[in-house]
Design an enzyme around this catalytic site. Structure first.
Site, PDB file in Angstrom:
ATOM      1  N   ARG A 102       0.872  -1.187   0.000  1.00  0.00           N
ATOM      2  CA  ARG A 102       0.000   0.000   0.000  1.00  0.00           C
ATOM      3  C   ARG A 102       0.901   1.227   0.000  1.00  0.00           C
ATOM      4  O   ARG A 102       1.681   1.447   0.922  1.00  0.00           O
ATOM      5  CB  ARG A 102      -0.920   0.002   1.223  1.00  0.00           C
ATOM      6  CG  ARG A 102      -1.669   1.313   1.390  1.00  0.00           C
ATOM      7  CD  ARG A 102      -2.792   1.242   2.385  1.00  0.00           C
ATOM      8  NE  ARG A 102      -3.919   0.493   1.867  1.00  0.00           N
ATOM      9  CZ  ARG A 102      -5.186   0.657   2.285  1.00  0.00           C
ATOM     10  NH1 ARG A 102      -5.476   1.520   3.236  1.00  0.00           N
ATOM     11  NH2 ARG A 102      -6.157  -0.070   1.770  1.00  0.00           N
ATOM     12  N   HIS A 129      -7.233   0.429  -6.567  1.00  0.00           N
ATOM     13  CA  HIS A 129      -7.448  -0.383  -5.361  1.00  0.00           C
ATOM     14  C   HIS A 129      -8.153  -1.671  -5.804  1.00  0.00           C
ATOM     15  O   HIS A 129      -9.335  -1.896  -5.501  1.00  0.00           O
ATOM     16  CB  HIS A 129      -8.300   0.405  -4.362  1.00  0.00           C
ATOM     17  CG  HIS A 129      -8.291  -0.158  -2.968  1.00  0.00           C
ATOM     18  ND1 HIS A 129      -7.549  -1.260  -2.601  1.00  0.00           N
ATOM     19  CD2 HIS A 129      -8.954   0.249  -1.839  1.00  0.00           C
ATOM     20  CE1 HIS A 129      -7.753  -1.511  -1.313  1.00  0.00           C
ATOM     21  NE2 HIS A 129      -8.595  -0.619  -0.831  1.00  0.00           N
ATOM     22  N   GLN A 132     -10.174  -4.060  -3.289  1.00  0.00           N
ATOM     23  CA  GLN A 132     -11.464  -3.521  -2.851  1.00  0.00           C
ATOM     24  C   GLN A 132     -12.559  -3.883  -3.852  1.00  0.00           C
ATOM     25  O   GLN A 132     -13.657  -4.314  -3.466  1.00  0.00           O
ATOM     26  CB  GLN A 132     -11.358  -1.995  -2.716  1.00  0.00           C
ATOM     27  CG  GLN A 132     -12.674  -1.330  -2.353  1.00  0.00           C
ATOM     28  CD  GLN A 132     -13.146  -1.695  -0.958  1.00  0.00           C
ATOM     29  OE1 GLN A 132     -12.402  -1.540  -0.010  1.00  0.00           O
ATOM     30  NE2 GLN A 132     -14.365  -2.173  -0.824  1.00  0.00           N
ATOM     31  N   CYS A 263     -16.576   1.943   0.243  1.00  0.00           N
ATOM     32  CA  CYS A 263     -15.411   1.103   0.562  1.00  0.00           C
ATOM     33  C   CYS A 263     -14.942   1.293   1.998  1.00  0.00           C
ATOM     34  O   CYS A 263     -14.251   0.427   2.529  1.00  0.00           O
ATOM     35  CB  CYS A 263     -14.280   1.403  -0.417  1.00  0.00           C
ATOM     36  SG  CYS A 263     -13.780   3.133  -0.420  1.00  0.00           S
TER      37      CYS A 263
END
Ligand code: CP
Ligand code: NVA
Length: 307
Positions: A102, A129, A132, A263
């Protein structure tokens, strides 16, 4: 699916439609408990930004499979003191079986992957992302048992979530509308890639009109208006983004059976009203849970776990 063994996931566009559908089916089996893979391997979490869901769901997924996790927060490693990513990658490659990164720049995960043979998973960059969106697609499928004929509307900032969502919807054939202020539209190259993936199967609409975008939609999705690293811009953005808030009047334009996704983390009364977040349309907590199942499916697949 053997084809995923040893693979990186840097962008959702690294996966084919068949591979996404395989991971969603595998995640559903993991969720129901009908399969229990064993994978006594070591995952490194190389995180330069905060995380609750991604950190914990990856860690729990490895624990369930008999594996281990090393927290490699950048300020605990020599990377925080300037050791180059190229050198870090070549060293961690000798210790770890898989790494989730990340960070800010997409180029950093790409450089790491270039210098490491182990699978590298993008656990969020400023550009994308992908993990996700795998969970989001599982949540949509649970709610509707299909992707065909559904429209996903994303409202807010054309950020990492919007980018991976465009690619993910295109891969599974969901129609997607993205409504943002003019200066916050998703990157044209991501929109072009999503259109190329979608072909004639589903439509992609980029607009500045939140009401048009919400009309008849089956899924309304939003994210923060200022992402990690943009905290100093948060206050200035509020009046610009307020028309894109998911609230009761906007929900009234959507399909009567529409669901709401976020999210997380969420800022109530900014991108989403408290009432909508707590309403029966919200699938936000299932969505958060599904991070665990989709990431376990991904880890088991790239590590070639015994099923
Ligand atoms: N949605 C998500 O990635 O949450 P975290 O930042 O808490 O990991
Ligand atoms: N767009 C947000 C997503 C957080 C999960 C961010 O990058 O901060």
């Amino acid at each position: 699916m053997g084809a995923l063994k040893g693979r990186d996931l840097l962008s959702l566009a690294d996966l084919s439609t068949e591979e996404v559908l395989f991971l969603l089916d595998f995640a559903a089996q993991l969720k129901s408990g009908s399969v229990q893979p064993r994978c006594p391997k070591v995952l490194g979490l190389l995180f330069s930004k905060a995380s609750t869901r991604t950190r914990v769901s990856f860690s729990v997924a490895m624990g369930h499979m008999g594996g281990q996790v090393l927290d490699l927060n950048s300020n605990l490693t020599q990377m925080g003191r300037g050791e180059p990513v190229e050198d870090t990658a070549r060293v961690l490659d000798r210790y770890l079986d898989v790494v989730a990164i990340r960070t800010f720049e997409q180029a950093e995960v790409e450089t790491f992957a270039h210098h490491a043979k182990i699978p590298v998973i993008n656990a969020l960059t400023d550009l994308e992302h992908p993990c996700q969106i795998l969970a989001d697609l599982q949540t949509v499928f649970e709610a509707f048992s299909t992707f065909d004929g559904l429209t996903m509307t994303y409202l807010g900032d054309g950020n990492n979530i919007a980018h991976s969502l465009l690619l993910g919807c295109a891969l599974v054939g969901l129609n997607v509308r993205v409504a943002t202020p003019q200066a916050f539209q998703p990157l044209p190259e991501i929109v072009a890639k999503a259109k190329e993936i979608a072909g004639d199967r589903s439509s992609i609409t980029i607009t500045t009109d939140p009401e048009q975008a919400a009309k008849g939609a089956h899924i309304l999705y939003t994210d923060v208006w200022a992402s990690m690293g943009q905290e100093d811009k948060a206050d200035d953005r509020v009046p610009i983004f307020m028309p894109y808030q998911i609230n009761a009047p906007l929900m009234a334009l959507a399909d009567p059976a529409a669901i709401v996704l976020h999210c997380l983390p969420a800022y109530r009364e900014k991108e989403i009203s408290h009432g909508v977040m707590e309403s029966s349309a919200s699938r936000i907590w299932d969505q958060a849970e599904n991070r665990l199942h989709t990431q376990k499916a991904l880890l088991a697949s790239v590590l070639g776990a015994e099923i």
